[in-house]
Design an enzyme around this catalytic site. Structure first.
Site, short mmCIF file in Angstrom:
data_model
loop_
_atom_site.label_atom_id
_atom_site.label_comp_id
_atom_site.label_asym_id
_atom_site.label_seq_id
_atom_site.Cartn_x
_atom_site.Cartn_y
_atom_site.Cartn_z
N GLU A 1 -10.23 6.48 -32.94
CA GLU A 1 -10.27 6.10 -34.61
C GLU A 1 -10.29 4.46 -34.62
O GLU A 1 -9.47 3.54 -34.21
CB GLU A 1 -9.48 6.56 -35.35
CG GLU A 1 -9.99 7.30 -36.70
CD GLU A 1 -9.19 7.78 -37.54
OE1 GLU A 1 -7.99 8.10 -36.78
OE2 GLU A 1 -9.04 7.64 -39.04
N LYS B 1 -0.73 2.31 -34.46
CA LYS B 1 -1.24 1.33 -35.49
C LYS B 1 -1.17 1.02 -36.68
O LYS B 1 -1.37 -0.28 -37.09
CB LYS B 1 -2.70 2.56 -35.16
CG LYS B 1 -3.82 1.43 -33.82
CD LYS B 1 -5.47 2.37 -34.16
CE LYS B 1 -5.20 3.58 -33.95
NZ LYS B 1 -7.00 4.38 -33.47
N ARG C 1 2.73 11.23 -24.43
CA ARG C 1 2.13 9.96 -24.34
C ARG C 1 3.44 8.63 -24.27
O ARG C 1 4.21 9.14 -23.93
CB ARG C 1 2.03 9.67 -26.18
CG ARG C 1 3.00 9.73 -26.78
CD ARG C 1 2.76 10.21 -28.42
NE ARG C 1 2.28 8.52 -29.01
CZ ARG C 1 1.74 8.50 -29.63
NH1 ARG C 1 0.27 9.53 -30.05
NH2 ARG C 1 1.26 7.97 -30.21
P1 ATP Z 1 -2.16 5.83 -33.45
O1 ATP Z 1 -0.89 6.77 -32.93
O2 ATP Z 1 -1.04 4.51 -32.65
O3 ATP Z 1 -2.06 5.44 -34.37
P2 ATP Z 1 -3.84 7.52 -32.59
O4 ATP Z 1 -3.54 8.73 -31.61
O5 ATP Z 1 -3.90 7.88 -34.42
O6 ATP Z 1 -2.52 6.54 -32.26
P3 ATP Z 1 -6.73 7.37 -32.29
O7 ATP Z 1 -7.73 6.07 -32.07
O8 ATP Z 1 -6.85 8.32 -31.98
O9 ATP Z 1 -4.58 6.60 -32.24
O10 ATP Z 1 -6.72 7.75 -29.85
C1 ATP Z 1 -7.43 7.42 -28.83
C2 ATP Z 1 -6.85 8.47 -28.46
O11 ATP Z 1 -4.94 7.36 -27.44
C3 ATP Z 1 -5.61 9.63 -28.24
O12 ATP Z 1 -6.30 9.85 -27.52
C4 ATP Z 1 -4.55 9.54 -28.42
O13 ATP Z 1 -4.15 10.40 -27.72
C5 ATP Z 1 -4.35 8.45 -26.81
N1 ATP Z 1 -3.42 7.79 -27.43
C6 ATP Z 1 -2.90 6.97 -28.52
N2 ATP Z 1 -1.36 6.67 -28.54
C7 ATP Z 1 -1.13 6.56 -27.51
C8 ATP Z 1 0.40 6.65 -26.67
N3 ATP Z 1 1.56 5.90 -27.36
N4 ATP Z 1 0.00 7.00 -25.29
C9 ATP Z 1 -0.04 7.46 -24.20
N5 ATP Z 1 -2.15 8.14 -25.39
C10 ATP Z 1 -1.63 7.87 -26.48
MG MG Z 2 -5.14 10.10 -33.21
#
Ligand code: ATP
Ligand code: MG
Length: 559
Positions: free
Chosen positions: A35, A271, A261
């Protein structure tokens, strides 16, 4: 790399291997779906390495698709940064950059399809009421009074939502599934919300935006994604993911697979929290070298290879809750730089040394290998003069036993040069040591005279030729292993006040040509990287990437 850093198990890779061998999957397509509401961090690197890595290993494709369904929080600057990060890590997405918003027309047509089939309806309940009607884990939800609207009425209302006739929050489109489903995600989830927002890709075209759940699986299906890999928090969404695929005329049926994760100690991987640190000015932007963002790690001096190696070392499992030791990450970068970084002598806390038996205009210099094991690296010219700097930490006025560095009346070897003896300690008016008077034993260049053992070797820089350096000594941003462990606690309370200490050091002349982002081992000190923004136009600024001590290798040995 010099140290053993074997890959850990990866259950998704094994699973795909079996599918390929069984002839079930001909060509895999994965995707990385960020995102664009912030910069990517080390957790995303795990997901990037996994998705792009699988495509590489099995000869498939990985797509980069922005999940841009929430225009209020998204920005072009984040899109640009994410693309740069993925490329820097060394991955290339197949085809152009994709956006969930590319599919908004198709998603809308499919929403109308669900409405016509009696599988979606426009609801007038407020967001609070929707929450209240949804029920709880132990209690079934109850149907909205608007649930039985006819398809015709719903089609008309949906179209008017789309054209902006209603205010935000006035109506939503919901799937009509089961208000008593044990899985709350199936209790008539929201498909569209009204948002009178301008979108970075679609401008003013849309007044309604699809939910993540509705957009995601269908985008996968449109792109022919075979393995839709996401983190474990989406496990409970999988039945909904599959419900959409089963109830829409989608061209392909992707499969969702969840993995745990990455959580790293002393580090935040959220984020939202990283954005707070940036917005509050606690760090110097999204690429502050103390942040676990990919661009922060890049600025700190991490290499793409070291981050990829780290992701390989941690493996991919479904076991949640584990905390990875940051020592594993620093081990990966250290073992990369050990082999690849040229050496240089730099004094971080300068202490002046005057060599009383060296004439004032004396000049000699040594040709020193750029790297002890790499003949391909350029030889450095290291000048030696009457006045030098050594590090304050390499001198003690009253040394304990077994102190092998410099002390009054004691000898030490200057690295690549002579043995010197400290004859006199000069102090300033306040009693601080300001200078040492030493003498050189000219019989010791490159050898110890017979019968003499000089154990200590210290680094030094010619005072005449040394270059002033700004050196930024970075340390963990947080003092505790899990700064956000307690959800309600303010993680800002755990900030490390010493996470950045800037010193004025003196470096050997070979550093004059250091280009931005070039990396060095400052001998006996650590690994450093010329700052990609600030080290230019005659100014030399170095960031400490990592120290020399490898606690992970030690842990591995013990274990
Ligand atoms: P955050 O929790 O930091 O806001 P998010 O999951 O909302 O992260 P996205 O931009 O939606 O951020 O993530 C893109 C991809 O990265 C998704 O498939 C998500 O599952 C993966 N991802 C995000 N954080 C992690 C993590 N700590 N370990 C592994 N994969 C991750
Ligand atoms: Mg997300």
């Amino acid at each position: 790399m010099t140290t053993d850093t074997t890959s850990a198990p990866n259950f998704i890779r094994n699973q795909i291997q079996e599918e390929v061998e069984a002839g079930q999957t001909a060509r895999i397509i994965t995707r990385f779906p960020p995102e664009p509401n912030g910069f990517l961090h080390i957790g995303h690197a795990k997901s990037i390495c996994l998705n792009f890595g699988l495509a590489e290993q099995f000869g498939g494709d990985c797509h980069l698709r922005f999940d841009d369904t929430n225009p209020a929080k998204e920005e072009q600057a984040y899109i640009d940064a994410i693309k740069a990060d993925v490329s820097w890590l060394g991955f290339q997405w197949a085809g152009g950059v994709r956006f969930a918003s590319d599919y908004f027309d198709q998603l809308y047509a499919w929403a109308q399809h669900l409405v016509r089939e009696g599988k979606a309806y426009v609801d007038d309940l407020s967001p609070d009421e929707i929450r209240e009607y949804r029920g709880t884990l132990t209690e079934a939800g109850k149907p909205s009074p608007y649930r039985e609207r006819t398809p015709d009425e719903n089609l008309d209302l949906l179209e008017r939502m789309r054209t902006g006739e209603f205010a935000e929050g006035e109506k939503v489109l919901r799937a009509k599934i089961d208000m008593a489903a044990p899985n709350i995600n199936l209790r008539d989830p929201i498909l569209y919300r009204i948002r009178h927002a301008s979108h970075h890709q679609t401008g003013e075209k849309w007044k309604i935006y699809p939910s993540y759940d509705y957009a995601h699986g269908q985008s996968d299906a449109i792109e022919g994604v075979t393995h839709s890999i996401c983190t474990l928090e989406f496990e409970d969404h999988r039945p909904l993911y599959e419900w959409f695929l089963d109830n829409l005329p989608v061209p392909t049926k992707p499969r969702q697979i969840e993995f745990a994760r990455l959580n790293l100690n002393y580090t935040l991987t959220s984020k939202r929290k990283l954005k707070l640190l940036v917005d509050e000015g606690i760090v110097d932007g999204w690429d502050d070298p103390r942040l676990p963002t990919i661009s922060g790690m890049r600025r700190r001096g991490y290499t793409p290879a070291s981050i990829r190696k780290f992701c390989d070392m941690i493996g991919v499992t479904r076991a949640d809750g584990g905390l990875v030791d940051i020592a594993m990450l620093t081990h990966a970068i250290r073992s990369d730089l050990e082999d690849s970084a040229p050496r240089a002598m730099v004094v971080l806390k300068p202490l002046k040394v005057v060599l009383t038996n060296v004439p004032e205009d004396h000049e000699e210099s040594y040709a020193v290998p750029g790297h002890p094991a790499r003949e391909d690296m350029a030889v450095r010219k290291v000048p030696f003069t009457r006045e030098l700097y050594i590090d304050q930490d390499d001198f003690m006025e009253e040394p304990p036993k077994k102190y092998f560095r410099l002390a009054p009346g004691k000898e030490v070897r200057l690295r690549n040069s002579y043995v010197i003896r400290c004859d006199e300690v000069i102090k300033d008016a306040s009693g601080e040591i300001s200078e040492l008077r030493c003498s050189v034993d000219f019989d010791t260049l490159g050898k110890n005279p017979e019968g003499r053992k000089v154990k200590g070797v210290i680094h030094w820089v010619s005072a005449t030729h040394g270059l002033p350096l700004e050196v930024r000594l970075y340390d963990n941003l947080f003092q505790v292993e899990q700064p956000d462990k307690d959800r309600d606690a303010d993680f800002l309370e755990h900030l490390n006040p010493e996470s950045l200490v800037t010193v004025e050091g003196i470096g050997e002349p070979s550093l004059a040509t250091a280009t931005p982002e070039s990396r060095f081992q400052f001998e006996r000190v650590g690994y450093f990287c010329a700052d990609r923004h600030d080290s230019r136009d005659g100014r030399l600024v170095f960031n400490r990437t990592v120290g020399l001590k490898d606690s992970w290798a030690k842990i591995k040995k013990k274990g």
